[in-house]
Design an enzyme around this catalytic site. Sequence first.
Site, PDB file in Angstrom:
ATOM      1  N   TYR A 143      16.027  -9.491  -3.877  1.00  0.00           N
ATOM      2  CA  TYR A 143      17.598  -9.465  -3.833  1.00  0.00           C
ATOM      3  C   TYR A 143      18.154 -10.913  -3.006  1.00  0.00           C
ATOM      4  O   TYR A 143      18.885 -11.307  -3.552  1.00  0.00           O
ATOM      5  CB  TYR A 143      18.018  -8.161  -2.842  1.00  0.00           C
ATOM      6  CG  TYR A 143      19.601  -8.325  -2.544  1.00  0.00           C
ATOM      7  CD1 TYR A 143      20.300  -8.165  -3.554  1.00  0.00           C
ATOM      8  CD2 TYR A 143      19.946  -8.207  -1.146  1.00  0.00           C
ATOM      9  CE1 TYR A 143      21.785  -8.075  -3.441  1.00  0.00           C
ATOM     10  CE2 TYR A 143      21.387  -8.417  -1.004  1.00  0.00           C
ATOM     11  CZ  TYR A 143      22.034  -8.281  -2.344  1.00  0.00           C
ATOM     12  OH  TYR A 143      23.514  -8.269  -1.684  1.00  0.00           O
ATOM     13  N   ARG A 150      22.996 -16.552  -7.230  1.00  0.00           N
ATOM     14  CA  ARG A 150      24.334 -16.367  -7.408  1.00  0.00           C
ATOM     15  C   ARG A 150      25.142 -17.200  -6.814  1.00  0.00           C
ATOM     16  O   ARG A 150      26.041 -17.717  -7.450  1.00  0.00           O
ATOM     17  CB  ARG A 150      24.678 -14.949  -6.913  1.00  0.00           C
ATOM     18  CG  ARG A 150      26.376 -14.642  -6.908  1.00  0.00           C
ATOM     19  CD  ARG A 150      26.570 -13.195  -6.863  1.00  0.00           C
ATOM     20  NE  ARG A 150      25.892 -12.928  -5.566  1.00  0.00           N
ATOM     21  CZ  ARG A 150      26.216 -11.339  -4.937  1.00  0.00           C
ATOM     22  NH1 ARG A 150      26.778 -10.506  -5.485  1.00  0.00           N
ATOM     23  NH2 ARG A 150      25.690 -11.209  -3.821  1.00  0.00           N
ATOM     24  N   TYR A 202      27.544 -12.510   7.034  1.00  0.00           N
ATOM     25  CA  TYR A 202      26.062 -12.009   7.302  1.00  0.00           C
ATOM     26  C   TYR A 202      25.207 -12.887   8.284  1.00  0.00           C
ATOM     27  O   TYR A 202      25.121 -14.069   7.692  1.00  0.00           O
ATOM     28  CB  TYR A 202      25.355 -11.291   6.390  1.00  0.00           C
ATOM     29  CG  TYR A 202      25.827  -9.962   5.893  1.00  0.00           C
ATOM     30  CD1 TYR A 202      26.782  -9.166   6.263  1.00  0.00           C
ATOM     31  CD2 TYR A 202      25.051  -9.279   4.788  1.00  0.00           C
ATOM     32  CE1 TYR A 202      27.336  -8.018   5.934  1.00  0.00           C
ATOM     33  CE2 TYR A 202      25.652  -8.172   4.246  1.00  0.00           C
ATOM     34  CZ  TYR A 202      26.486  -7.423   4.993  1.00  0.00           C
ATOM     35  OH  TYR A 202      26.991  -6.252   4.478  1.00  0.00           O
ATOM     36  N   ARG A 215      34.833  -6.802  -0.358  1.00  0.00           N
ATOM     37  CA  ARG A 215      34.419  -5.384  -0.395  1.00  0.00           C
ATOM     38  C   ARG A 215      35.344  -4.584  -1.416  1.00  0.00           C
ATOM     39  O   ARG A 215      34.932  -3.768  -1.974  1.00  0.00           O
ATOM     40  CB  ARG A 215      34.800  -4.737   0.999  1.00  0.00           C
ATOM     41  CG  ARG A 215      34.178  -5.423   2.321  1.00  0.00           C
ATOM     42  CD  ARG A 215      32.345  -5.133   1.992  1.00  0.00           C
ATOM     43  NE  ARG A 215      31.844  -5.665   3.318  1.00  0.00           N
ATOM     44  CZ  ARG A 215      30.657  -5.542   3.234  1.00  0.00           C
ATOM     45  NH1 ARG A 215      29.609  -5.100   2.328  1.00  0.00           N
ATOM     46  NH2 ARG A 215      30.008  -5.859   4.439  1.00  0.00           N
ATOM     47  N   GLU A 317      24.679   4.614  -2.861  1.00  0.00           N
ATOM     48  CA  GLU A 317      25.838   3.644  -2.694  1.00  0.00           C
ATOM     49  C   GLU A 317      26.897   3.898  -3.657  1.00  0.00           C
ATOM     50  O   GLU A 317      26.595   4.779  -4.692  1.00  0.00           O
ATOM     51  CB  GLU A 317      25.100   2.071  -3.108  1.00  0.00           C
ATOM     52  CG  GLU A 317      26.359   1.068  -3.233  1.00  0.00           C
ATOM     53  CD  GLU A 317      25.478  -0.396  -3.293  1.00  0.00           C
ATOM     54  OE1 GLU A 317      24.833  -0.606  -2.527  1.00  0.00           O
ATOM     55  OE2 GLU A 317      26.111  -1.033  -4.582  1.00  0.00           O
TER      56      GLU A 317
END
Length: 326
Positions: A143, A150, A202, A215, A317
Amino acid sequence: MSSDRGLPVLDVAYVETDLDVLLNDDGVLAVLGFGAAAPARSDPRYLRVGLDPMDETSVFEVWRVPGPVDHGRDGRVRWAASDDYCFGAIELAEADHADLAAATEAAYTELARFTQSRRWPHLLRIWNYLAAINEGEGDDERYRYFCTGRSAGMRSVLGRGFSAASAIGRSDGEPVLQVYWLAAREAGVAVENPRQVSAWRYPRAYGPTSPTFARAMRGPCATPQLHISGTAAVVGHQSRHDGDLAAQIDETFANLDSLLASAGNLSGFGAGSVLKAYVRRREDLATVAAILRQRLPDTAKRLILLGDICRVELLVELDGVHTADA
């Protein structure tokens, strides 16, 4: 063409019918099939996603828009578009690239090229499905490689801000990166959750490159429509309730309630809600289904899929699109 008051809402539904019937509908922008039982087609409007549904019935996710839809291929991009919205999809075999980061950068570079060259430059929502998302330790976790790729591929469009997004581990194990998206001719408004640290902020402990997504994204529509990113039991930047499925779902709904409030005190989930639940463990599928029946009104549509979450301690999720009462 939409009115000056904003774009029409995107109509999203889960349906059980023949795929060819859907693809013969001039108002269908995209159709998503799930799991190995879903049929294969070459139509650019259709994508078979590598996540197994809880039930063996062939349920399709269908996006509909007013007016005719054009579709075609542009390099690696398969696309379909109306006056207002564009669906795009890219699939890249990891074996054709040096590693997952390189494959992800290639996919996002192509996504950015396509959106910048077309009449629908505003990304509202992106979905990412990749194999073995939690494999590897520390900065070698897949990830984290995905996040690095990305970010590198999106450099040319980051000035427009972040779209809503999800990243889920494929349950079929196929080493093919699937990226698909919704773009629009007008910009939406990114929404953050006051209960959570924004993903791009983060701390370093979560990897060398922070995740780059909002979000949620409020669509540029006359009727409030919220595109909800993958939402789990994260408060601040920390995962909560390790090993406790029910508590994680409670925390997830607290985050969803906070998002609806942050997006303009939108009405709660109901007939205008189309949600997905991604569940890590096959043995939890029935439990998640039962809890969602308790937590959601019958009118809220939901699809339960087997898939790994981006943090190994997270068991479930939720994401989706919520069209609020006008």
